[in-house]
Each structure stands twice: as structure tokens, then as C-alpha cells.
Design a protein around this motif. Structure first.
Motif, PDB file in Angstrom:
ATOM      1  N   SER A 295       0.695  -1.347  -0.179  1.00  0.00           N
ATOM      2  CA  SER A 295       0.028   0.034   0.001  1.00  0.00           C
ATOM      3  C   SER A 295       0.648   1.240   0.119  1.00  0.00           C
ATOM      4  CB  SER A 295      -0.890  -0.016   1.281  1.00  0.00           C
ATOM      5  OG  SER A 295      -0.283   0.206   2.435  1.00  0.00           O
ATOM      6  N   GLY A 296       2.187   1.224   0.709  1.00  0.00           N
ATOM      7  CA  GLY A 296       2.872   2.545   0.813  1.00  0.00           C
ATOM      8  C   GLY A 296       2.168   3.451   1.768  1.00  0.00           C
ATOM      9  N   ALA A 297       1.142   3.267   2.352  1.00  0.00           N
ATOM     10  CA  ALA A 297       0.298   4.191   3.006  1.00  0.00           C
ATOM     11  C   ALA A 297       0.880   4.561   4.567  1.00  0.00           C
ATOM     12  CB  ALA A 297      -1.245   3.864   3.369  1.00  0.00           C
ATOM     13  N   LEU A 298       0.722   5.763   5.105  1.00  0.00           N
ATOM     14  CA  LEU A 298       1.076   6.124   6.210  1.00  0.00           C
ATOM     15  C   LEU A 298       0.070   5.961   7.266  1.00  0.00           C
ATOM     16  CD1 LEU A 298       3.483   9.287   5.730  1.00  0.00           C
ATOM     17  CD2 LEU A 298       4.197   6.954   6.635  1.00  0.00           C
ATOM     18  N   VAL A 299       0.028   5.265   8.247  1.00  0.00           N
ATOM     19  CA  VAL A 299      -0.829   5.009   9.499  1.00  0.00           C
ATOM     20  C   VAL A 299      -0.282   5.693  10.712  1.00  0.00           C
ATOM     21  CG1 VAL A 299      -2.399   3.373  10.547  1.00  0.00           C
ATOM     22  CG2 VAL A 299      -2.056   3.156   8.315  1.00  0.00           C
ATOM     23  N   VAL A 300      -0.644   6.857  11.071  1.00  0.00           N
ATOM     24  CA  VAL A 300       0.177   7.417  12.101  1.00  0.00           C
ATOM     25  C   VAL A 300      -0.948   7.623  13.195  1.00  0.00           C
ATOM     26  CG1 VAL A 300       1.144   9.678  12.728  1.00  0.00           C
ATOM     27  CG2 VAL A 300       1.391   8.726  10.520  1.00  0.00           C
ATOM     28  N   TRP A 301      -0.489   7.113  14.254  1.00  0.00           N
ATOM     29  CA  TRP A 301      -1.187   7.393  15.551  1.00  0.00           C
ATOM     30  C   TRP A 301      -2.866   6.909  15.342  1.00  0.00           C
ATOM     31  CZ3 TRP A 301       0.189  12.280  18.690  1.00  0.00           C
ATOM     32  CH2 TRP A 301       1.545  12.077  19.441  1.00  0.00           C
ATOM     33  N   GLY A 302      -3.063   5.763  14.644  1.00  0.00           N
ATOM     34  CA  GLY A 302      -4.267   5.339  14.382  1.00  0.00           C
ATOM     35  C   GLY A 302      -5.233   6.041  13.693  1.00  0.00           C
ATOM     36  N   THR A 308      -3.907  11.483   7.111  1.00  0.00           N
ATOM     37  CA  THR A 308      -2.775  12.280   7.174  1.00  0.00           C
ATOM     38  C   THR A 308      -2.017  12.855   6.024  1.00  0.00           C
ATOM     39  OG1 THR A 308      -2.002  10.364   8.813  1.00  0.00           O
ATOM     40  CG2 THR A 308      -0.257  11.706   7.684  1.00  0.00           C
ATOM     41  N   ARG A 309      -1.783  14.359   6.180  1.00  0.00           N
ATOM     42  CA  ARG A 309      -1.429  14.934   5.130  1.00  0.00           C
ATOM     43  C   ARG A 309       0.040  15.401   4.886  1.00  0.00           C
ATOM     44  NH1 ARG A 309      -6.340  14.406   3.889  1.00  0.00           N
ATOM     45  NH2 ARG A 309      -7.665  16.030   4.015  1.00  0.00           N
ATOM     46  N   VAL A 310       0.457  15.319   3.465  1.00  0.00           N
ATOM     47  CA  VAL A 310       1.840  15.522   3.160  1.00  0.00           C
ATOM     48  C   VAL A 310       2.021  16.899   2.347  1.00  0.00           C
ATOM     49  CG1 VAL A 310       3.767  14.439   1.963  1.00  0.00           C
ATOM     50  CG2 VAL A 310       2.084  12.882   3.095  1.00  0.00           C
ATOM     51  N   TYR A 311       3.005  17.531   2.752  1.00  0.00           N
ATOM     52  CA  TYR A 311       3.367  18.854   2.181  1.00  0.00           C
ATOM     53  C   TYR A 311       4.772  18.944   1.743  1.00  0.00           C
ATOM     54  CZ  TYR A 311      -1.323  20.467   3.623  1.00  0.00           C
ATOM     55  OH  TYR A 311      -2.463  20.788   3.905  1.00  0.00           O
ATOM     56  N   LEU A 312       4.973  19.551   0.662  1.00  0.00           N
ATOM     57  CA  LEU A 312       6.212  19.883  -0.141  1.00  0.00           C
ATOM     58  C   LEU A 312       6.172  21.268  -0.385  1.00  0.00           C
ATOM     59  CD1 LEU A 312       9.002  19.228  -1.390  1.00  0.00           C
ATOM     60  CD2 LEU A 312       7.745  19.032  -3.596  1.00  0.00           C
ATOM     61  N   ASP A 313       7.163  22.019   0.501  1.00  0.00           N
ATOM     62  CA  ASP A 313       7.276  23.247   0.457  1.00  0.00           C
ATOM     63  C   ASP A 313       6.134  24.154   0.659  1.00  0.00           C
ATOM     64  OD1 ASP A 313      10.064  23.021   0.231  1.00  0.00           O
ATOM     65  OD2 ASP A 313      10.044  23.500  -1.860  1.00  0.00           O
ATOM     66  N   GLY A 314       5.203  23.454   1.460  1.00  0.00           N
ATOM     67  CA  GLY A 314       3.958  24.090   1.673  1.00  0.00           C
ATOM     68  C   GLY A 314       2.789  23.674   0.796  1.00  0.00           C
ATOM     69  N   VAL A 315       2.894  22.924  -0.262  1.00  0.00           N
ATOM     70  CA  VAL A 315       1.914  22.515  -0.919  1.00  0.00           C
ATOM     71  C   VAL A 315       1.563  21.093  -0.907  1.00  0.00           C
ATOM     72  CG1 VAL A 315       1.421  22.173  -3.585  1.00  0.00           C
ATOM     73  CG2 VAL A 315       2.839  24.344  -2.709  1.00  0.00           C
ATOM     74  N   ARG A 316       0.432  20.763  -0.780  1.00  0.00           N
ATOM     75  CA  ARG A 316      -0.069  19.457  -0.483  1.00  0.00           C
ATOM     76  C   ARG A 316       0.159  18.576  -1.886  1.00  0.00           C
ATOM     77  NH1 ARG A 316      -6.281  17.564   0.912  1.00  0.00           N
ATOM     78  NH2 ARG A 316      -5.833  15.403   0.832  1.00  0.00           N
ATOM     79  N   GLY A 355      -2.019  12.776  11.163  1.00  0.00           N
ATOM     80  CA  GLY A 355      -0.771  13.399  11.425  1.00  0.00           C
ATOM     81  C   GLY A 355      -0.396  14.308  10.253  1.00  0.00           C
ATOM     82  N   LEU A 356       0.855  14.802  10.261  1.00  0.00           N
ATOM     83  CA  LEU A 356       1.393  15.888   9.177  1.00  0.00           C
ATOM     84  C   LEU A 356       2.731  15.582   8.966  1.00  0.00           C
ATOM     85  CD1 LEU A 356       1.081  18.774   7.813  1.00  0.00           C
ATOM     86  CD2 LEU A 356       1.936  19.614   9.740  1.00  0.00           C
ATOM     87  N   VAL A 357       3.048  15.513   7.447  1.00  0.00           N
ATOM     88  CA  VAL A 357       4.314  15.161   7.169  1.00  0.00           C
ATOM     89  C   VAL A 357       4.832  16.399   6.285  1.00  0.00           C
ATOM     90  CG1 VAL A 357       5.944  13.740   5.762  1.00  0.00           C
ATOM     91  CG2 VAL A 357       4.117  12.571   7.052  1.00  0.00           C
ATOM     92  N   THR A 358       5.557  17.262   6.720  1.00  0.00           N
ATOM     93  CA  THR A 358       6.164  18.386   5.932  1.00  0.00           C
ATOM     94  C   THR A 358       7.641  18.102   5.397  1.00  0.00           C
ATOM     95  OG1 THR A 358       6.885  19.316   7.926  1.00  0.00           O
ATOM     96  CG2 THR A 358       4.792  20.031   7.263  1.00  0.00           C
ATOM     97  N   VAL A 359       7.753  18.337   4.182  1.00  0.00           N
ATOM     98  CA  VAL A 359       9.210  18.137   3.290  1.00  0.00           C
ATOM     99  C   VAL A 359       9.390  19.397   2.828  1.00  0.00           C
ATOM    100  CG1 VAL A 359      10.271  17.049   1.577  1.00  0.00           C
ATOM    101  CG2 VAL A 359       8.263  16.075   2.744  1.00  0.00           C
ATOM    102  N   GLU A 360      10.758  19.770   3.027  1.00  0.00           N
ATOM    103  CA  GLU A 360      11.295  21.228   2.782  1.00  0.00           C
ATOM    104  C   GLU A 360      12.324  20.573   1.804  1.00  0.00           C
ATOM    105  OE1 GLU A 360      13.926  24.938   4.410  1.00  0.00           O
ATOM    106  OE2 GLU A 360      13.013  23.455   6.175  1.00  0.00           O
ATOM    107  N   SER A 361      12.477  21.420   0.195  1.00  0.00           N
ATOM    108  CA  SER A 361      13.492  21.299  -0.562  1.00  0.00           C
ATOM    109  C   SER A 361      14.480  22.063  -0.155  1.00  0.00           C
ATOM    110  CB  SER A 361      12.904  21.709  -2.042  1.00  0.00           C
ATOM    111  OG  SER A 361      12.657  22.927  -1.823  1.00  0.00           O
ATOM    112  N   ARG A 362      15.638  21.394  -0.675  1.00  0.00           N
ATOM    113  CA  ARG A 362      16.978  22.069  -0.216  1.00  0.00           C
ATOM    114  C   ARG A 362      17.342  23.237  -1.101  1.00  0.00           C
ATOM    115  NH1 ARG A 362      21.201  20.733  -3.239  1.00  0.00           N
ATOM    116  NH2 ARG A 362      21.240  18.731  -4.223  1.00  0.00           N
ATOM    117  N   ALA A 363      17.986  24.072  -0.815  1.00  0.00           N
ATOM    118  CA  ALA A 363      18.860  25.140  -1.821  1.00  0.00           C
ATOM    119  C   ALA A 363      19.880  24.364  -2.665  1.00  0.00           C
ATOM    120  CB  ALA A 363      19.365  26.148  -1.167  1.00  0.00           C
ATOM    121  N   LEU A 364      19.838  24.838  -3.986  1.00  0.00           N
ATOM    122  CA  LEU A 364      20.805  24.315  -4.821  1.00  0.00           C
ATOM    123  C   LEU A 364      22.071  24.971  -4.674  1.00  0.00           C
ATOM    124  CD1 LEU A 364      18.331  24.153  -7.720  1.00  0.00           C
ATOM    125  CD2 LEU A 364      18.759  22.484  -6.226  1.00  0.00           C
ATOM    126  N   ARG A 365      23.199  23.888  -5.145  1.00  0.00           N
ATOM    127  CA  ARG A 365      24.638  24.391  -5.179  1.00  0.00           C
ATOM    128  C   ARG A 365      25.127  25.077  -6.206  1.00  0.00           C
ATOM    129  NH1 ARG A 365      25.971  18.421  -3.487  1.00  0.00           N
ATOM    130  NH2 ARG A 365      24.289  18.254  -5.096  1.00  0.00           N
TER     131      ARG A 365
END
Length: 904
Positions: A295-302, A308-316, A355-365
Motif C-alpha cells: 500500500s505504501g500508506a502512512l498510518v500515524v497514531w491510529g 494524514t497530510r503530506v506537504y512539499l514546501d507548503g504545497v499538498r 498526522g502531518l508530514v512536511t518536506v522542505e526542498s533544499r537550496a541548490l549549490r
């Protein structure tokens, strides 16, 4: 957890007496105070050369307080660079004063020069003893990173962007002459952050330069297997300003904080079972239940996976992992940080009960061309990153899977009949553009696509099962950032994208098909700044909208929902129908949150509030009938969501924390069909409560414990009636509750070893209506335990292991069966709902790797062996045609993920 380290001295700057002392005395005797008769001009500032060797330790007598202290010193330096006198100008306490003075007496400087000649000078020097809090960061693997800050901004902490940081070292050329060679170079981001990846060990000269500041230099040492995190506090270039009586020149000033910390990303990548992906470490954290295989699903705290929401740089985004959970949908090398909040998160986010998963992209080199390519038995991935000029940077990444083709190399069993083996790909592109001082814009485009197809054949065509699914999404988001001179900042992120979900299942001649297509929009704008001493405010607006078009035909009970009583492979009823409907879901949510520092920064109270205004609009309130006018609907609801969190540093080692939050969630567009669902479904709500502590046992060893409870109401449930009224197939009658606790004992990287042991007790229950009793949630896993360990061996080898245990999912027993002559098949008779479980899951994984390092890059060869004992873990129950015998579907056998990764 806070860690106490003697960070030593940080240059605030030099206040230099530029005239030789004898010349100054002669002028005083002459009585001239004329500024025009200066003895000379500082042509070379003194540089401290031995700070690392004489750095003062944090006083033992002050460790119990754990406080930050600063001692201001005046140093007299001879024309040979020796310290001849130390005077305490601003005291911090006897212990700190003594430690700072004794260290300063042993300082050695390169001689200052006035008019090109060595001369004695005086300078002011601030010695800081700092109490620092370490933060677990799952960002990219770097071994030298930090921030550039304006030292004159004081507590406002103004970051300095567009400051160039150059790393160089002295080498001998072919003729034997010493020369300085640049090793790497970068520019600080809008928040002052900079980073370098994979610098070889050794001592380097660090040059900090840029608009508005004078060029300054210092030295840093990169140690093997460790990362260096620094803060450079610099002051504006003050030119040739001088005191007319004392003939001083203010030299460029730099204040430095430095701490050695473990490289967290490397830890995440080295966890067995993650396939070298940092993002997959979330699956091994406490509070996260093991998802059903495939499934690849996230089951967080029941909570239900979709809550459970997933955001990348504030965008779902709709999913963090590809189907099967083998890989993340975002390339981990483009990620700076990932944060999992199982519950009780702040007012900046909402619209979810879990739950909430927030992912922040990194600055490029921007120092040079970078990239990697990796391949194993699951997939192949790669990344290219290149600077274009001085203000533009571009990165492109991609991945494609082929596990279905390679799985046959490890087993002759047709695993794919029962265990989903998907084909997936994803791609990302990020472009960064500097617009000016403290101002930039970045654009990210990403796409992911998962396809699954399987068929379970049967000699009886009526019993043959086919299943096809596709999940795909695309996003484009732009982020504008600007930091102001007072330390505040503004971020604006508009976004646009599409989602698609296709589901097709056929039991014999009974088909079920559903297609959901959605166009999604978003806008997130926020301001963050200090509004008063000890108060930081975070406020903004969060807007999301989706325009959904859904088509569905087939059995009314498919796809199955949580709470449906069924068994794997059971043919659905032969009641079929069709509907096509459109739904618009929107929400505008202004929010505010404050971080209030109290009790000398030991207590932080974080109150917040969110006002979410939901809009639901659809084109069909009733099923379409020939000759009748179609009637739509529009409704809105505004809800207030209070949030509150607090953390208290009770002692140097013990941190207490607690949080509360109120949350709401709109109905899913798929549930608003007048045929298969209910267009009048309302909004579900939940309340989270949690409390816990973190205790630092040793410098690298910590223990954490958290207890929680949550209560949800007005959840959508299937109507108990065999023939519900039109538009009443689903009702807001379900309640939910979850409670439990989690423990984590964690050893950070030390002497080549890291690992953790976690245990979670999570009880999750549902009540379908007032007349029904509480029952176990379909995804309940009461006990979840994980052990992770990794150790570095000589010669670049490394070995790691992961042990997992989880309670089996609840199931409803079959207590009998009857023959349905009309359908010519047996129908099961069920016992008490979710009263039995699938046997517990247990698995051991092992990872072995070998690394090769060169000046231009590195190569890693690895074998990530999952289920090394070849345990036949039961994934679900399956019955024969007349339900007289029961067996189990088992998961994957031993799977050796052998691969290689090349970085440059």
C-alpha cells in the motif's frame, strides 16, 4: 535535545589602536589632539592563528545552569603577535571571566602592520560560551554547513543572503611554491544558510565576502565521518572610520559559533530496508504503524491513511511513497528536511484529522556541476545539478522502476498474484533565481505515476479476479522569499497541479470502474517576525481548492471502505449502478501563531488559531433521471480551530512538552455521489491531546516518551440499511478514538555507531453509529516495535540491521457459509466484526556496503537484504470457494536489493 559544548570564542571584531604605543605617547606629550597628525594607517589586521589549540572549556561549575555567557576582553598585542595584556571590560561571572582570560593570554596572532610595518595594537574580543540545541535534520548529506548573520542586529537575528563563502587550502605547485587553491564556493541563501557536500577531511581557509561587508577569513577543520555546523556573524564594512584621539581603525569583524554534529541524512540512508532513501526512514519512526504490504500508506497514531497530510514546501501532494512503499515520490537528494508531526501540530496547517508530514526542498549549490546515478534491483534514479551564472541554479532528477521484471531472479513463486508489484516513475525539476539582496524565487515541477495490474486466475471464469490501478499527480509551485533588515521575512507560494486515480476491478463478469480527475490550486502566504522582545509571530493565509470530475460504474460496495465486512477475494454483490458527478472543494484559512519566550527562555508557549472557511459545490444533489432537471448544491461552513503547545526546559537534560489542537476535514469528492455516496455529507472533526518528555542520558544518547489521545466525530460510514434512501448510502454517523504512547531510545552517530529502539502502543477504535459498540479500527496495530543499528567497519565497509515487529491487522472471522442458488456461489456468514487478527508481523533486514572515495566523487556498493530469514509473514486471510478452509497470503520472500550509487 540541548547539548552543552564549549563553543569558545567568536570574533565580534577588532577595535584596533593603529598607532604604535610610543608614537601615541609622544603625541600626548606634545598635546596635539589633531586627528590629521595620525601616525599611520592599518595596512594589515592581525589574524588569530591558534584558537583551536587554546580554546577555553565550558566551566565545570556552570554546567548545571547551562546558560549562555559572553565575556568582553581588551587585548594588547605586541608587534610579534603575542598577547601582552588582557583586561576584562564586561564580566559574565568569575568562572567565565577566568576561563576566557586564561585562554586569551595564549592567543597567537599574525603581527598587525601600520604603514606596512609590524606594530603593537589593541583590540576588543568577545568570548562566548553557548548552550546550543541540536536539531535532527533529514536534509541532504553535507559535512560543512551554517548560516551568515548580521552581528549588529542583536537578538533580531538578521540573516545575510548573497554572501560568498569560499573554501580554500594552501598547496605547493610544481616549482615547490605555496599557493592558495579554491576547493569549493557557494553563496548564502535568503535565510543566510549555506552548505558544502563531501569536503575531504583537513584544515581549510574560509573566506566570507559580499556586498556591504568587508572580506574576512577564518580557519575550519573537517573531521572524518563528522559534519561541521557553524554560524558566521559579520558586521558591515565601516571603511576607514577612526577615533581622532586614540587613532583606532575598526577592522572587519566576524563572530563565529561552531559545533560538530552527526550527519543525519547519512544515518537515514544507512538504515536497512530504506534502499538508501532518507525519506523512507519515516516508516521506522515511533507512532507510525506498518502499512499493509503493497500500500505504501502512512498510518500515524491510529488515523486513517487518507487523514494524514503530506506537504512539499507548503504545497499538498497526495502521497509520500509510491505504491508498495518501495520508494518516495520525491527524490531524497532534493530534500533539506522532513518533519513528522503525528498530532497536535500548529495552526499553519489543517484540513486533516491525522498526522502531518512536511518536506522542505533544499537550496541548490552554485559552486560546480553535481550529480549522481544509482541503480539496484528495484529501480534506477539520477540527478543533475548545475549553476548558470552567479544567480541561477537548476537541478533535474528522475526515477523508473522494474521490480516486476527482476523479482523472478529471486523467487519462482508468482508473488504478484497476491502482493501488488507496481511499476512507477517520478521526476522533478527545480530552478532557483536570485532577484537581489535578501530576495529570491524558486520554481519546482514534479510528477509521479504508479501503475498496478494483476490477475488471479481460476478454472471457473466466474471466480477469476483482475485488478488494475493507476495513481498519478503533477505539481508546479513557485516560492517567493524576501527577508527584511529587521529580521522579518515574507514567503508566498502559489501552486497548480492535477491528480488522477483509476480503479478497475472485475470479479468474473461483474466489473467495477472508477476514474477521478482533479485540478488543484493553492496559495500560501506568510509573514514571520519578532513583534516584541521574546515574541515571534507567524501569520498568513492558506488557500486550497480542487475541481473534481468522477465517473463510477459497477458494484455499489467497491472499492471497499474502512468498516466493510468482507474477506480477500470475496465476489461483490451483483447490485451495479452508474454515476458521473463533479465536485468543487475549496478552503480559505487565515491563521496566526506566536512563540512566546518566558522564564529566561526556558519556557516556550505557542498559542495559535486558524479560521477555516470551507466551500463544497456539486452539480448533482439527486441521481439524474430522464425528463427531470438536474439540481446542484452549494454550501459553506466556517470553523475555528484553536491550537496550543508548550515546552519547558526543566533542567539541562530534561525537556517537557505538551500540545492540544482542534482539526476539521472536508468530505472526499468521491463520497459525494448521489448514487454511491451522499452529496450532503458534513465535515468531520477531531481533537488531539499529547504530552511527553525528552531526556538526554549522555551527550549522544537520549530517551523520549510521549502519550496521546485523540477523538474524532462525524466520520463518513456506509449506511447499515440494505437498501438506503437515495443519496443516503453514506452517513456522518461514525466516531473514532485512539490512545496510547511511544518510547524511543536513540544513539546518535558516535565512533561509527548509531541506532535506536522504539516501541509504540497504539489502540485505535471506531463506533459506526450510536446503536453500535466500539470496535477495532481496520488498520489498528496495538504493538509496533523497531530496532535499528549501523556500524562502520574498517576499509570503508559498513554493516547495519533492522528488526521489526507489529501486531497483525484485525479481521472479521467467517463462522459459516450458505449456497446462493441465484448467483451459483457460496456466501460467507461472519462473526463479530474485527474480533480476530492476522498473525503478527516480524522481519529482520541487513545492509552491507562498501564505499570508495576520490577527490572528484565517491562510489558506494551495497546489498540491502530484506527478510533475511525468509519468514513467511501473513499479510491477509483467504478462503476456499465454500469457506470451509482458511489460508494466508504471505509477503515477499528474501529480497536482496543489490545496487550501486556514484556521486560527483
Amino acid at each position: 535535545m540541548p547539548s552543552l559544548r564549549p563553543l569558545g570564542a567568536f570574533f565580534v571584531g577588532f577595535a584596533l589602536c593603529v598607532a604604535p604605543l610610543s608614537a601615541s605617547a609622544q603625541q600626548g606629550a606634545a598635546g596635539t589632539g589633531d586627528a590629521s597628525q595620525r601616525a599611520g594607517k592599518l595596512t594589515k589586521a592581525p589574524e588569530l592563528t591558534n584558537f583551536k589549540e587554546v580554546e577555553a572549556p565550558y566551566p565545570e561549575s556552570e554546567k548545571a545552569s547551562g546558560r549562555t555567557a559572553a565575556v568582553m576582553l581588551q587585548l594588547a598585542i605586541s608587534d610579534r603577535g603575542d598577547v601582552t595584556e588582557v583586561v576584562v571590560l564586561e564580566a559574565a561571572g568569575p568562572a567565565f571571566d577566568k576561563a576566557a582570560a586564561e585562554s586569551a593570554k595564549r592567543f597567537k596572532f599574525t603581527p598587525a602592520e601600520i604603514d606596512g610595518k609590524p606594530a603593537p595594537v589593541k583590540l576588543t574580543f568577545r568570548y562566548d560560551f553557548t548552550f546550543r540545541e541540536e536539531i535532527v535534520d533529514l536534509g541532504p548529506q553535507v559535512n560543512f554547513s551554517g548560516e551568515v548573520l548580521d552581528a549588529s542586529s542583536g537578538k533580531k537575528r538578521r540573516p545575510l543572503p548573497n554572501i560568498r563563502i569560499r573554501v580554500s587550502r594552501t598547496v605547493e605547485d610544481e616549482s615547490g611554491k605555496a599557493k592558495e587553491v579554491t576547493v569549493a564556493e557557494t553563496v548564502s541563501e535568503e535565510d543566510g544558510y549555506f552548505e558544502f557536500e563531501a569536503l575531504p577531511e583537513g584544515t581549510y581557509t574560509i573566506t566570507v565576502s559580499g556586498p556591504g561587508i568587508a572580506t574576512v577569513k577564518t580557519e575550519e577543520t573537517i573531521e572524518p565521518k563528522k559534519g561541521l555546523e557553524v554560524k558566521y556573524k559579520v558586521e558591515p564594512d565601516q571603511g576607514d572610520d577612526a577615533d581622532s584621539l586614540t587613532i583606532e581603525v575598526i577592522a572587519p569583524r566576524i563572530q563565529k559559533e561552531a559545533t560538530t554534529v552527526a550527519i543525519k541524512t547519512e544515518e537515514a540512508r544507512r538504515v536497512p530496508g530504506t534502499g538508501g532513501e532518507a525519506l523512507r526512514v519515516v516508516q521506522n519512526l515511533p507512532g507510525v504503524a506498518r502499512a499493509a504490504f503493497g500500500s505504501g500508506a502512512l498510518v500515524v497514531w491510529g488515523a486513517a491513511p487518507q487523514d494524514t497530510r503530506v506537504y512539499l514546501d507548503g504545497v499538498r501532494i497526495p502521497q509520500l511513497y509510491h505504491t508498495g512503499g518501495f520508494r518516495a515520490t520525491i527524490n531524497s537528494d532534493l530534500v533539506r528536511a522532513i518533519d513528522l508531526a503525528p498530532g497536535g501540530y500548529g495552526s499553519e496547517y489543517g484540513r486533516g484529522l491525522g498526522g502531518l508530514v512536511t518536506v522542505e526542498s533544499r537550496a541548490l549549490r552554485n559552486d560546480r556541476f553535481h550529480g549522481y546515478v544509482a541503480s539496484d534491483v528495484i529501480d534506477t534514479s539520477g540527478l543533475l545539478e548545475v549553476p548558470i551564472g552567479k544567480t541561477t541554479r537548476v537541478a533535474v532528477a528522475g526515477r523508473g522502476s522494474y521490480l516486476g521484471e527482476t523479482l523472478g531472479l529471486f523467487t519462482n513463486k508468482d508473488v504478484s498474484e497476491f502482493v501488488p508489484i507496481p511499476r512507477f516513475f517520478d521526476g522533478q525539476i527545480k530552478i532557483e533565481q536570485d532577484l537581489g539582496e535578501n530576495e529570491s524565487i524558486s520554481v519546482i515541477g514534479l510528477a509521479a505515476d504508479d501503475r498496478l495490474r494483476r490477475t488471479v486466475t481460476n478454472p471457473d471464469p466466474a471466480q477469476t479476479i483482475s485488478d488494475e490501478r493507476r495513481t498519478a499527480f503533477k505539481r508546479v509551485l513557485a516560492t517567493y522569499r524576501r527577508a527584511f533588515s529587521d529580521g522579518s521575512s515574507v514567503t508566498v507560494t502559489p501552486s497548480f497541479g492535477t491528480d488522477r486515480f483509476d480503479y478497475s476491478q472485475r470479479f468474473g463478469r461483474t466489473p467495477t470502474e472508477q476514474t477521478t480527475e482533479a485540478t488543484v490550486f493553492g496559495l500560501r502566504a506568510k509573514w514571520r517576525g519578532r513583534v516584541a522582545p521574546g515574541i515571534v509571530l507567524n501569520t498568513g493565509v492558506d488557500i486550497e481548492a480542487s475541481d473534481n470530475s468522477i465517473r463510477r460504474r459497477g458494484a455499489t460496495i467497491l472499492p471497499p471502505r474502512e468498516g466493510d465486512i468482507t474477506v480477500f477475494g470475496q465476489p461483490p454483490n451483483d447490485i451495479v449502478n452508474y454515476d458521473r458527478w463533479n465536485v468543487f472543494l475549496g478552503s480559505v484559512a487565515p491563521y496566526v501563531q506566536a512563540d512566546i519566550e518566558l522564564l529566561n527562555n526556558k519556557l516556550h508557549v505557542v498559542p495559535g488559531a486558524r479560521l477555516d472557511s470551507f466551500v463544497v459545490s456539486g452539480d448533482k444533489l439527486f441521481p439524474t433521471k430522464e425528463g427531470t432537471e438536474q439540481r446542484g448544491y452549494l454550501r459553506n461552513e466556517t470553523v475555528a480551530e484553536p491550537r496550543l503547545a508548550a515546552r519547558y526546559q526543566l533542567s539541562e537534560k530534561l525537556l517537557l512538552k505538551a500540545a492540544y489542537g482542534r482539526y476539521h476535514q472536508a468530505p472526499d469528492a468521491e463520497d459525494l455521489s448521489p448514487v454511491f455516496g451522499n452529496p450532503t455529507l458534513g465535515f468531520a472533526n477531531a481533537s488531539h491531546y499529547l504530552a511527553g518528555f525528552t531526556y538526554r542520558i549522555l551527550e549522544k544518547l537520549s530517551a523520549e516518551a510521549t502519550t496521546f489521545t485523540s477523538r474524532s466525530e462525524d466520520l463518513a460510514a456506509r449506511s447499515p440499511l440494505p437498501a438506503p434512501q437515495t443519496g443516503q448510502a453514506l452517513l456522518n454517523t461514525r466516531e473514532g478514538r485512539a490512545y496510547g504512547g511511544q518510547l524511543l531510545l536513540r544513539q546518535e552517530l558516535a565512533k561509527g555507531f548509531f541506532g535506536w529502539i522504539s516501541y509504540s502502543y497504539i489502540r485505535s477504535e471506531r463506533k459506526d453509529s450510536e446503536e453500535r459498540d466500539w470496535r477495532l479500527f481496520d488498520y489498528d496495530q496495538t504493538h509496533v516495535a523497531t530496532l535499528v543499528a549501523s556500524y562502520e567497519l574498517p576499509l570503508g565497509f559498513e554493516v547495519g540491521t533492522r528488526l521489526r515487529y507489529a501486531s497483525g491487522f484485525p479481521r472479521t472471522p467467517v463462522v459459516g457459509a450458505y449456497y446462493n442458488a441465484r448467483r451459483d456461489l457460496y456466501e460467507p456468514a461472519f462473526g463479530e466484526q474485527n474480533s480476530i487478527r492476522i498473525p503478527a508481523f516480524a522481519q529482520a533486514d541487513v545492509r552491507l556496503s562498501k564505499k570508495f572515495q576520490w577527490n572528484w566523487g565517491k562510489l558506494e556498493l551495497y546489498a540491502d537484504v530484506q527478510n533475511i530469514t525468509n519468514r513467511k509473514n501473513r499479510e491477509d486471510m483467504v478462503y476456499n470457494y465454500n469457506y470451509t478452509s482458511r489460508n494466508y497470503i504471505t509477503g515477499l520472500p528474501t529480497l536482496a536489493v543489490v545496487g550501486a550509487r556514484l556521486d560527483w
